[in-house]
Design a protein around this motif. Structure first.
Motif, PDB file in Angstrom:
ATOM      1  N   LEU A  34      32.520  14.342  13.887  1.00 28.99           N
ATOM      2  CA  LEU A  34      32.344  14.062  12.213  1.00 28.99           C
ATOM      3  C   LEU A  34      31.020  13.413  12.364  1.00 28.99           C
ATOM      4  O   LEU A  34      30.534  13.548  11.247  1.00 28.99           O
ATOM      5  CB  LEU A  34      33.008  13.242  12.353  1.00 28.99           C
ATOM      6  N   ALA A  35      29.450  13.377  13.405  1.00 32.58           N
ATOM      7  CA  ALA A  35      28.261  12.792  12.550  1.00 32.58           C
ATOM      8  C   ALA A  35      27.787  13.778  11.601  1.00 32.58           C
ATOM      9  O   ALA A  35      28.234  15.064  11.875  1.00 32.58           O
ATOM     10  CB  ALA A  35      27.562  12.752  13.918  1.00 32.58           C
ATOM     11  N   PRO A  36      27.146  12.902  10.504  1.00 39.73           N
ATOM     12  CA  PRO A  36      26.948  14.147   9.734  1.00 39.73           C
ATOM     13  C   PRO A  36      25.352  14.740  10.015  1.00 39.73           C
ATOM     14  O   PRO A  36      24.424  15.674   9.816  1.00 39.73           O
ATOM     15  CB  PRO A  36      26.511  13.177   8.605  1.00 39.73           C
ATOM     16  N   ALA A  37      24.634  14.657  11.370  1.00 37.60           N
ATOM     17  CA  ALA A  37      23.911  14.798  12.154  1.00 37.60           C
ATOM     18  C   ALA A  37      23.495  15.872  12.618  1.00 37.60           C
ATOM     19  O   ALA A  37      24.508  14.983  13.973  1.00 37.60           O
ATOM     20  CB  ALA A  37      22.440  14.378  11.678  1.00 37.60           C
ATOM     21  N   PRO A  38      22.744  16.140  13.629  1.00 36.20           N
ATOM     22  CA  PRO A  38      23.104  16.439  15.742  1.00 36.20           C
ATOM     23  C   PRO A  38      22.972  15.010  16.281  1.00 36.20           C
ATOM     24  O   PRO A  38      22.130  14.650  16.150  1.00 36.20           O
ATOM     25  CB  PRO A  38      21.979  17.474  15.609  1.00 36.20           C
ATOM     26  N   VAL A  39      23.944  14.553  17.555  1.00 35.78           N
ATOM     27  CA  VAL A  39      23.618  13.815  18.189  1.00 35.78           C
ATOM     28  C   VAL A  39      23.095  13.966  18.976  1.00 35.78           C
ATOM     29  O   VAL A  39      23.076  14.816  19.842  1.00 35.78           O
ATOM     30  CB  VAL A  39      25.264  13.735  18.674  1.00 35.78           C
ATOM     31  N   LEU A  40      22.256  13.472  19.322  1.00 29.39           N
ATOM     32  CA  LEU A  40      21.218  12.933  20.683  1.00 29.39           C
ATOM     33  C   LEU A  40      21.641  12.125  21.647  1.00 29.39           C
ATOM     34  O   LEU A  40      20.294  12.560  22.823  1.00 29.39           O
ATOM     35  CB  LEU A  40      19.378  12.932  20.045  1.00 29.39           C
ATOM     36  N   PHE A  41      21.900  11.940  21.814  1.00 29.88           N
ATOM     37  CA  PHE A  41      22.243  10.242  22.862  1.00 29.88           C
ATOM     38  C   PHE A  41      23.427   9.602  22.839  1.00 29.88           C
ATOM     39  O   PHE A  41      23.477   9.511  21.439  1.00 29.88           O
ATOM     40  CB  PHE A  41      20.864  10.393  22.780  1.00 29.88           C
ATOM     41  N   VAL A  42      24.452   9.467  23.745  1.00 28.77           N
ATOM     42  CA  VAL A  42      25.110   8.500  23.531  1.00 28.77           C
ATOM     43  C   VAL A  42      25.441   7.693  24.755  1.00 28.77           C
ATOM     44  O   VAL A  42      25.567   8.231  25.589  1.00 28.77           O
ATOM     45  CB  VAL A  42      26.393   9.154  22.797  1.00 28.77           C
ATOM     46  N   ARG A  43      26.153   6.303  24.388  1.00 23.73           N
ATOM     47  CA  ARG A  43      26.520   6.006  25.628  1.00 23.73           C
ATOM     48  C   ARG A  43      27.255   4.098  24.932  1.00 23.73           C
ATOM     49  O   ARG A  43      27.034   4.100  24.291  1.00 23.73           O
ATOM     50  CB  ARG A  43      24.971   4.832  26.196  1.00 23.73           C
ATOM     51  N   VAL A  44      28.353   4.203  26.046  1.00 21.69           N
ATOM     52  CA  VAL A  44      29.266   3.573  25.706  1.00 21.69           C
ATOM     53  C   VAL A  44      29.146   2.748  26.892  1.00 21.69           C
ATOM     54  O   VAL A  44      28.966   2.522  28.415  1.00 21.69           O
ATOM     55  CB  VAL A  44      30.522   4.771  25.799  1.00 21.69           C
ATOM     56  N   THR A  45      29.047   1.338  26.231  1.00 18.62           N
ATOM     57  CA  THR A  45      29.654   0.115  27.868  1.00 18.62           C
ATOM     58  C   THR A  45      30.808  -0.886  26.942  1.00 18.62           C
ATOM     59  O   THR A  45      31.332  -1.487  26.819  1.00 18.62           O
ATOM     60  CB  THR A  45      28.359  -0.565  27.339  1.00 18.62           C
ATOM     61  N   LEU A  46      31.206  -1.142  28.937  1.00 14.65           N
ATOM     62  CA  LEU A  46      32.507  -1.339  28.450  1.00 14.65           C
ATOM     63  C   LEU A  46      31.949  -2.521  29.723  1.00 14.65           C
ATOM     64  O   LEU A  46      31.845  -2.666  30.820  1.00 14.65           O
ATOM     65  CB  LEU A  46      33.468  -0.701  29.113  1.00 14.65           C
ATOM     66  N   ALA A  47      33.239  -4.002  29.339  1.00  9.75           N
ATOM     67  CA  ALA A  47      33.380  -5.135  30.436  1.00  9.75           C
ATOM     68  C   ALA A  47      34.385  -5.710  29.917  1.00  9.75           C
ATOM     69  O   ALA A  47      35.408  -5.267  29.372  1.00  9.75           O
ATOM     70  CB  ALA A  47      31.632  -5.800  29.672  1.00  9.75           C
ATOM     71  N   HIS A  48      34.441  -5.653  31.057  1.00 11.56           N
ATOM     72  CA  HIS A  48      36.092  -6.850  31.133  1.00 11.56           C
ATOM     73  C   HIS A  48      35.325  -8.462  31.962  1.00 11.56           C
ATOM     74  O   HIS A  48      35.544  -8.955  32.885  1.00 11.56           O
ATOM     75  CB  HIS A  48      37.038  -6.378  31.933  1.00 11.56           C
ATOM     76  N   ASP A  49      35.968  -9.778  31.312  1.00 10.12           N
ATOM     77  CA  ASP A  49      35.071 -11.201  31.772  1.00 10.12           C
ATOM     78  C   ASP A  49      36.718 -11.738  31.445  1.00 10.12           C
ATOM     79  O   ASP A  49      37.436 -11.991  30.718  1.00 10.12           O
ATOM     80  CB  ASP A  49      34.473 -11.394  30.827  1.00 10.12           C
ATOM     81  N   ASP A  50      36.852 -11.820  32.571  1.00  7.90           N
ATOM     82  CA  ASP A  50      38.746 -13.074  32.636  1.00  7.90           C
ATOM     83  C   ASP A  50      37.831 -14.640  32.562  1.00  7.90           C
ATOM     84  O   ASP A  50      38.313 -15.560  33.010  1.00  7.90           O
ATOM     85  CB  ASP A  50      39.541 -13.035  33.587  1.00  7.90           C
ATOM     86  N   ALA A  51      37.132 -15.080  32.243  1.00  2.00           N
ATOM     87  CA  ALA A  51      36.746 -15.951  31.568  1.00  2.00           C
ATOM     88  C   ALA A  51      37.240 -17.178  30.983  1.00  2.00           C
ATOM     89  O   ALA A  51      37.975 -16.579  30.098  1.00  2.00           O
ATOM     90  CB  ALA A  51      35.238 -16.504  31.104  1.00  2.00           C
TER      91      ALA A  51
END
Length: 270
Positions: A34-51
């Motif tokens: 749905l982006a209004p212009a070309p997407v050149l790069f995408v990165r998702v960062t996930l984390a889980h911290d049980d502190a």
């Protein structure tokens, strides 16, 4: 829309099941179509911290390059499935803001689609700060860059598209270093105490205050601890320019300054 680049998924820390990787690729990839212009790069960062201090231990971030314009989102949730859902909604919201901006530049009326997210509809859900004792806190990160001269409206757009709570910039009317932050009523614009106060016209209410104190870095860090706020905007007495010290989620300090004013951090700060 051109073909999307692969959605890169990385794990910052903790254990993240492969199924969550696949869920993130699918949901974020669908939103970016749905982006209004070309997407050149995408990165998702996930984390889980049980502190023990984490009520929302699952964290998800995304950064996308939409034809040279960075779009970001950052959320925390009780579990990874919920974090990916929140990230999808927040990214959709931020992309819509970017689309509205592009339409206004072309003098086209915005045409929201049914069920689309509007400004203010997606709550900001951040990770908790680690309750590090004051005696253990250190300045562990310093960012420096050239500040852009912007209108308040442009700075407000950055807050939304980059998913920030505050931004340091050069305000175009006063030519002064300034900080724009979110407030309960809309936005708060803070200028140095010597800057002229002026009226800002924006769709959302903007409170203008000329109260940024002049002090050195050590004084700003002491003030940050005393006020127990997310950040302190101040005029550095050594450089005579606006700077921000802020609390990091790990309980330490960070600082943002102009690239041409950056100096090595003083030893033993904390």
């Amino acid at each position: 829309m051109a073909d999307l680049p692969p959605v890169e998924v990385t794990v910052a820390h903790g254990v993240v099941p492969d199924a969550i990787h696949d869920l993130a690729r699918t949901k974020i990839g669908a939103v970016l179509r749905l982006a209004p212009a070309p997407v050149l790069f995408v990165r998702v960062t996930l984390a889980h911290d049980d502190a023990p201090h984490r009520q929302r231990p699952s964290i998800a971030k995304v950064v996308a390059d939409v034809n040279g314009r960075l779009v970001r989102a950052h959320v925390a949730a009780e579990n990874l499935d919920e974090a990916v859902d929140l990230l999808e909604a927040k990214l959709r919201h931020n992309l819509e803001i970017l689309a509205e901006k592009r339409q206004s530049i072309r003098h086209e009326p915005a045409r929201p689609t049914a069920g689309s997210w509007r400004h203010g509809m997606v709550p900001t859900t951040r990770p908790e700060w680690f309750p590090r004792p004051v005696s253990e806190r250190r300045l562990v990160r310093r960012k420096s860059y050239e500040l852009r001269e912007q209108s308040v409206a442009e700075a407000a757009e950055d807050l939304d598209v980059l998913d920030q709570d505050w931004t340091l910039f050069v305000e175009r009317t006063s030519h002064a270093d300034a900080v724009l932050e979110r407030s309960e009523r809309g936005y708060r614009l803070t200028l140095p105490a010597t800057a002229p106060k002026f009226v800002v016209e924006l769709a959302a209410p903007v409170e203008v205050q000329v109260s940024a104190p002049r002090m050195d870095l050590d004084g700003a860090l002491r003030l940050l601890d005393a006020l127990d706020t997310p950040f302190v905007f101040f005029v550095d007495s050594d450089t005579d320019r606006g700077c921000v010290v802020y609390r990091r989620y790990d309980g330490h300090y960070g600082m943002i300054a102009r690239a041409d004013d950056a100096t090595p951090p003083s030893p033993g700060i904390g």
